[in-house]
Design a protein around this motif. Structure first.
Motif, mmCIF file in Angstrom:
data_model
loop_
_atom_site.group_PDB
_atom_site.id
_atom_site.type_symbol
_atom_site.label_atom_id
_atom_site.label_comp_id
_atom_site.label_asym_id
_atom_site.label_seq_id
_atom_site.Cartn_x
_atom_site.Cartn_y
_atom_site.Cartn_z
ATOM 1 N N ARG A 75 0.857 -1.186 0.000
ATOM 2 C CA ARG A 75 0.000 0.000 0.000
ATOM 3 C C ARG A 75 0.894 1.237 0.000
ATOM 4 O O ARG A 75 1.581 1.529 0.975
ATOM 5 C CB ARG A 75 -0.925 0.030 1.217
ATOM 6 N N ASP A 76 0.907 1.944 -1.121
ATOM 7 C CA ASP A 76 1.700 3.166 -1.267
ATOM 8 C C ASP A 76 3.157 2.931 -0.879
ATOM 9 O O ASP A 76 3.701 3.584 0.016
ATOM 10 C CB ASP A 76 1.095 4.295 -0.431
ATOM 11 N N ARG A 81 -5.295 -0.571 -2.428
ATOM 12 C CA ARG A 81 -5.720 0.837 -2.373
ATOM 13 C C ARG A 81 -4.541 1.800 -2.524
ATOM 14 O O ARG A 81 -4.421 2.771 -1.766
ATOM 15 C CB ARG A 81 -6.469 1.128 -1.073
ATOM 16 N N CYS A 82 -3.696 1.535 -3.472
ATOM 17 C CA CYS A 82 -2.536 2.398 -3.678
ATOM 18 C C CYS A 82 -2.944 3.688 -4.378
ATOM 19 O O CYS A 82 -3.719 3.683 -5.333
ATOM 20 C CB CYS A 82 -1.486 1.677 -4.519
ATOM 21 N N SER A 83 -2.378 4.799 -3.904
ATOM 22 C CA SER A 83 -2.673 6.099 -4.491
ATOM 23 C C SER A 83 -1.417 6.780 -5.015
ATOM 24 O O SER A 83 -1.468 7.930 -5.459
ATOM 25 C CB SER A 83 -3.359 7.005 -3.461
ATOM 26 N N ASP A 84 -0.287 6.077 -4.951
ATOM 27 C CA ASP A 84 0.971 6.636 -5.449
ATOM 28 C C ASP A 84 1.420 5.853 -6.679
ATOM 29 O O ASP A 84 0.600 5.332 -7.415
ATOM 30 C CB ASP A 84 2.035 6.636 -4.345
ATOM 31 N N ASP A 116 -9.367 -3.411 -3.316
ATOM 32 C CA ASP A 116 -9.844 -2.162 -2.717
ATOM 33 C C ASP A 116 -10.387 -2.392 -1.318
ATOM 34 O O ASP A 116 -11.112 -1.573 -0.780
ATOM 35 C CB ASP A 116 -10.906 -1.505 -3.596
#
Length: 254
Positions: free
Chosen positions: A21-22, A60-63, A81
């Motif tokens: 995750r990120d 849920r990675c946002s990077d 997710d």
């Protein structure tokens, strides 16, 4: 326990699950180390190495973690997710072992984390234990230099990194696939999924070894991705030192 006695069924397939995750900064270190560990199995096994598959579970990675994973085409990646490390580990195992028939005594599941780097002998040692009828391997972890000198002193004082150690870390765990399924798989939680799995496996009476021969380097940061993860443990350790009470090192969950 002492490894020995009857020889177990040979492992012909290994799957490695890496929740992320990120982790765009640390994932390259993780995957580079896994590349070496996978290559070591081929070198030691000779002409008949087990099939080894690695999956990075993008939780849920946002990077840029997905882009980093794509730069390593030898390894698969999937997205979830659910927002929980237990779900991510379970999803990775199910992705590579999609049917019950794949969860056999000849298949081994190994788990680590995207912020961690396994040693070269990580898989070869686990496979050697499996050949000696071990169902569960619990390794140790060592924080990297992101942990301050004072924090490292506290860590060293609270941990016995020896054979027979009491620790449980999702970043350094291996289990025979049929036993994993019998134990109910990783729980769908965002922390202590590793401890819960090990507790269920022990209720089944599996053969386990707790070894310091395969230490995994992990992030010593104090701000982590999972609320009940390793970074939270390190924060609790620092806070406990200020009031004279250290957290229980036997139940650390990465």
């Amino acid at each position: 326990m002492t490894v020995g006695g009857a020889v177990g069924e040979a492992i012909d397939r290994v799957i490695v699950v890496v929740p992320a995750r990120d982790e765009e900064e640390l994932l390259p270190r993780c995957l580079a180390a896994l590349t070496v560990a996978v290559g070591e199995v081929a070198r030691v096994a000779g002409e008949a190495p087990p099939v080894i598959e690695v999956v990075v579970v993008l939780d849920r990675c946002s990077d840029g973690t997905a882009e980093v994973a794509a730069d390593w085409p030898a390894f698969a990646s999937i997205s979830t997710d659910g927002g929980g490390v237990g779900l991510a580990r379970r999803a990775g195992a199910r992705h590579l072992l999609p049917t019950l028939t794949h969860f056999s005594t000849a298949t081994w599941i190994a788990t680590t984390d995207a912020d961690s780097a396994v040693p070269p002998n990580w898989l070869t040692a686990q496979l050697a234990f499996a050949r000696n009828s071990v169902d569960l391997v619990l390794g140790t972890v060592v924080p990297d230099d992101r942990l301050s000198d004072g924090g490292r002193e506290l860590w060293d004082a609270a941990h016995r990194l020896v054979e027979g150690h009491p620790h449980v870390h999702g970043a350094n765990l291996g289990v025979r696939a049929d036993r994993y399924l019998q134990a109910g798989e990783f729980a769908l939680v965002d922390g202590n999924e590793d401890v819960r799995l090990v507790s269920a496996l022990r209720r089944l009476g599996v053969s386990e070894i707790r070894t310091e021969l395969i230490p995994v380097l992990t992030s010593g940061r104090l701000a982590g991705r999972a609320p009940a993860g390793f970074a939270g443990y390190l924060r609790d350790q620092a806070a406990g030192a200020r009031v004279g009470v250290l957290p229980d090192a036997a139940d650390v969950s990465l």
